[in-house]
Design a protein around this motif. Structure first.
Motif, PDB file in Angstrom:
ATOM      1  N   PRO A   1       0.808  -1.228   0.000  1.00 45.31           N
ATOM      2  CA  PRO A   1       0.000   0.000   0.000  1.00 45.31           C
ATOM      3  C   PRO A   1       0.840   1.277   0.000  1.00 45.31           C
ATOM      4  CG  PRO A   1       0.078  -0.914   2.188  1.00 45.31           C
ATOM      5  CD  PRO A   1       0.854  -1.866   1.298  1.00 45.31           C
ATOM      6  N   THR A   2       2.068   1.191  -0.464  1.00 45.00           N
ATOM      7  CA  THR A   2       2.958   2.350  -0.433  1.00 45.00           C
ATOM      8  C   THR A   2       2.348   3.579  -1.100  1.00 45.00           C
ATOM      9  OG1 THR A   2       4.903   0.944  -0.379  1.00 45.00           O
ATOM     10  CG2 THR A   2       5.236   3.214  -1.094  1.00 45.00           C
ATOM     11  N   PHE A   3       1.724   3.401  -2.252  1.00 46.36           N
ATOM     12  CA  PHE A   3       1.170   4.549  -2.967  1.00 46.36           C
ATOM     13  C   PHE A   3      -0.313   4.748  -2.715  1.00 46.36           C
ATOM     14  CE2 PHE A   3       5.014   3.371  -5.275  1.00 46.36           C
ATOM     15  CZ  PHE A   3       5.699   4.564  -5.159  1.00 46.36           C
ATOM     16  N   THR A   4      -1.038   3.676  -2.407  1.00 43.80           N
ATOM     17  CA  THR A   4      -2.470   3.805  -2.128  1.00 43.80           C
ATOM     18  C   THR A   4      -2.721   4.135  -0.663  1.00 43.80           C
ATOM     19  OG1 THR A   4      -2.653   1.433  -1.689  1.00 43.80           O
ATOM     20  CG2 THR A   4      -3.105   2.175  -3.944  1.00 43.80           C
ATOM     21  N   LEU A   5      -1.727   3.954   0.192  1.00 45.25           N
ATOM     22  CA  LEU A   5      -1.749   4.182   1.629  1.00 45.25           C
ATOM     23  C   LEU A   5      -2.506   3.106   2.407  1.00 45.25           C
ATOM     24  CD1 LEU A   5      -2.244   8.052   1.798  1.00 45.25           C
ATOM     25  CD2 LEU A   5      -0.116   6.763   1.703  1.00 45.25           C
TER      26      LEU A   5
ATOM     27  N   PHE B   1      -9.976   0.027  13.009  1.00 43.15           N
ATOM     28  CA  PHE B   1      -9.726  -0.281  14.416  1.00 43.15           C
ATOM     29  C   PHE B   1     -10.915  -0.994  15.050  1.00 43.15           C
ATOM     30  CE2 PHE B   1      -6.537   3.442  15.189  1.00 43.15           C
ATOM     31  CZ  PHE B   1      -5.571   2.767  14.476  1.00 43.15           C
ATOM     32  N   ALA B   2     -12.110  -0.666  14.606  1.00 38.22           N
ATOM     33  CA  ALA B   2     -13.317  -1.234  15.214  1.00 38.22           C
ATOM     34  C   ALA B   2     -13.658  -2.620  14.694  1.00 38.22           C
ATOM     35  CB  ALA B   2     -14.498  -0.292  14.988  1.00 38.22           C
ATOM     36  N   ASP B   3     -13.511  -2.831  13.382  1.00 35.69           N
ATOM     37  CA  ASP B   3     -14.101  -4.016  12.761  1.00 35.69           C
ATOM     38  C   ASP B   3     -13.128  -5.063  12.247  1.00 35.69           C
ATOM     39  OD1 ASP B   3     -16.581  -2.805  13.123  1.00 35.69           O
ATOM     40  OD2 ASP B   3     -16.469  -1.797  11.178  1.00 35.69           O
ATOM     41  N   GLY B   4     -11.902  -4.684  11.991  1.00 37.76           N
ATOM     42  CA  GLY B   4     -10.997  -5.620  11.330  1.00 37.76           C
ATOM     43  C   GLY B   4      -9.679  -5.735  12.043  1.00 37.76           C
ATOM     44  N   VAL B   5      -8.732  -6.305  11.339  1.00 39.35           N
ATOM     45  CA  VAL B   5      -7.340  -6.336  11.782  1.00 39.35           C
ATOM     46  C   VAL B   5      -6.630  -5.210  11.044  1.00 39.35           C
ATOM     47  CG1 VAL B   5      -5.176  -7.627  11.700  1.00 39.35           C
ATOM     48  CG2 VAL B   5      -7.311  -8.816  12.234  1.00 39.35           C
ATOM     49  N   SER B   6      -5.877  -4.413  11.773  1.00 38.57           N
ATOM     50  CA  SER B   6      -5.114  -3.316  11.180  1.00 38.57           C
ATOM     51  C   SER B   6      -3.631  -3.636  11.263  1.00 38.57           C
ATOM     52  CB  SER B   6      -5.385  -2.004  11.919  1.00 38.57           C
ATOM     53  OG  SER B   6      -6.745  -1.681  11.883  1.00 38.57           O
TER      54      SER B   6
ATOM     55  N   PRO C   1      -0.828  13.579  11.223  1.00 38.52           N
ATOM     56  CA  PRO C   1      -1.750  12.539  11.673  1.00 38.52           C
ATOM     57  C   PRO C   1      -3.205  12.801  11.259  1.00 38.52           C
ATOM     58  CG  PRO C   1      -0.490  13.411  13.530  1.00 38.52           C
ATOM     59  CD  PRO C   1      -0.075  14.167  12.314  1.00 38.52           C
ATOM     60  N   GLU C   2      -3.559  14.051  11.026  1.00 34.77           N
ATOM     61  CA  GLU C   2      -4.935  14.369  10.616  1.00 34.77           C
ATOM     62  C   GLU C   2      -5.281  13.718   9.272  1.00 34.77           C
ATOM     63  OE1 GLU C   2      -7.262  15.765  12.558  1.00 34.77           O
ATOM     64  OE2 GLU C   2      -5.693  15.750  14.073  1.00 34.77           O
ATOM     65  N   GLU C   3      -4.278  13.497   8.423  1.00 32.85           N
ATOM     66  CA  GLU C   3      -4.515  12.853   7.132  1.00 32.85           C
ATOM     67  C   GLU C   3      -4.996  11.403   7.297  1.00 32.85           C
ATOM     68  OE1 GLU C   3      -1.301  14.673   4.091  1.00 32.85           O
ATOM     69  OE2 GLU C   3      -0.429  13.668   5.842  1.00 32.85           O
ATOM     70  N   ILE C   4      -4.697  10.816   8.429  1.00 27.08           N
ATOM     71  CA  ILE C   4      -5.056   9.422   8.674  1.00 27.08           C
ATOM     72  C   ILE C   4      -6.563   9.242   8.734  1.00 27.08           C
ATOM     73  CG2 ILE C   4      -4.864   7.536  10.352  1.00 27.08           C
ATOM     74  CD1 ILE C   4      -2.047   8.700  10.987  1.00 27.08           C
TER      75      ILE C   4
ATOM     76  N   LEU D   1      -8.387   7.972   5.763  1.00 23.17           N
ATOM     77  CA  LEU D   1      -8.222   6.562   5.411  1.00 23.17           C
ATOM     78  C   LEU D   1      -9.227   5.666   6.138  1.00 23.17           C
ATOM     79  CD1 LEU D   1      -4.318   6.388   5.593  1.00 23.17           C
ATOM     80  CD2 LEU D   1      -5.753   6.778   3.576  1.00 23.17           C
ATOM     81  N   ASP D   2     -10.153   6.270   6.894  1.00 27.93           N
ATOM     82  CA  ASP D   2     -11.162   5.530   7.662  1.00 27.93           C
ATOM     83  C   ASP D   2     -10.533   4.573   8.667  1.00 27.93           C
ATOM     84  OD1 ASP D   2     -13.319   6.782   6.360  1.00 27.93           O
ATOM     85  OD2 ASP D   2     -13.247   5.320   4.722  1.00 27.93           O
ATOM     86  N   ILE D   3      -9.464   5.007   9.283  1.00 31.72           N
ATOM     87  CA  ILE D   3      -8.740   4.136  10.201  1.00 31.72           C
ATOM     88  C   ILE D   3      -9.577   3.751  11.417  1.00 31.72           C
ATOM     89  CG2 ILE D   3      -7.573   5.884  11.622  1.00 31.72           C
ATOM     90  CD1 ILE D   3      -4.983   4.070  11.122  1.00 31.72           C
ATOM     91  N   GLU D   4     -10.509   4.616  11.818  1.00 27.06           N
ATOM     92  CA  GLU D   4     -11.369   4.283  12.951  1.00 27.06           C
ATOM     93  C   GLU D   4     -12.219   3.052  12.647  1.00 27.06           C
ATOM     94  OE1 GLU D   4     -11.166   7.376  11.638  1.00 27.06           O
ATOM     95  OE2 GLU D   4     -10.443   8.651  13.270  1.00 27.06           O
TER      96      GLU D   4
END
Length: 158
Positions: free
Chosen positions: A62-66, A100-105, A88-91, A94-97
């Motif tokens: 995911p280097t370019f897609t993040l 964190f809630a539903d999958g493996v990160s 960090p605001e850019e994160i 990426l729907d990181i929340e």
């Protein structure tokens, strides 16, 4: 309690990733630390393939897609590479929340998370081993559940 695992080559990295994938639970966060070329992406790729139960699963970096999302059964995996982020605001974009809630990160370059770093997580630090292909993995559990899983890692067959 930190757990140290030394592997002699790529096969050892894949075996360790497989053992950790066998312990996967929704909401897991694994932070991958190490310099360029230490095998963070290789570990993540092996983890995803083990969880998919498919050694040929296509797992691009995911280097370019993040972020790359894998809708696996029973747990989706979100593979983040935060190297190119500067704030960090850019994160949040990426729907990181949701991850964190539903999958493996699986998160490479987690220092970019700053204040968003979850308390319950597994930090994996990868360092060079005694040969060019060897690696030393330092597993640092944060949270009682991670501690228990790391203690029982030897009992897992990948």
């Amino acid at each position: 309690m930190t757990r140290t695992v030394t592997v002699s080559d790529q096969n050892g990295t894949e075996a360790l990733a497989g053992k950790l994938a066998a312990l996967a639970k929704p909401g897991d966060v694994i932070l991958m630390h190490g310099t360029l070329g230490m095998g963070k992406s290789a570990f993540c790729r092996a983890y995803i393939r083990a969880l998919a139960n498919n050694p040929h699963e296509e797992v691009p970096s995911p280097t370019f897609t993040l972020v790359q999302i894998y809708e696996l059964d029973p747990i989706p995996v979100w593979h983040f590479d935060l190297y190119r982020l500067s704030d960090p605001e850019e994160i949040h974009e990426l729907d990181i929340e949701d991850a964190f809630a539903d999958g493996v990160s699986l998160i490479e370059w987690p220092d970019r998370l700053e204040y968003l770093t979850p308390e319950n997580r597994l930090d994996i630090h990868i360092e060079p081993g005694s040969t060019i292909d060897a690696r030393v993995f330092q597993l640092l559990p944060h949270g009682a559940d991670w501690q228990k899983r790391i203690e029982n890692l030897d009992e897992v067959t990948s």
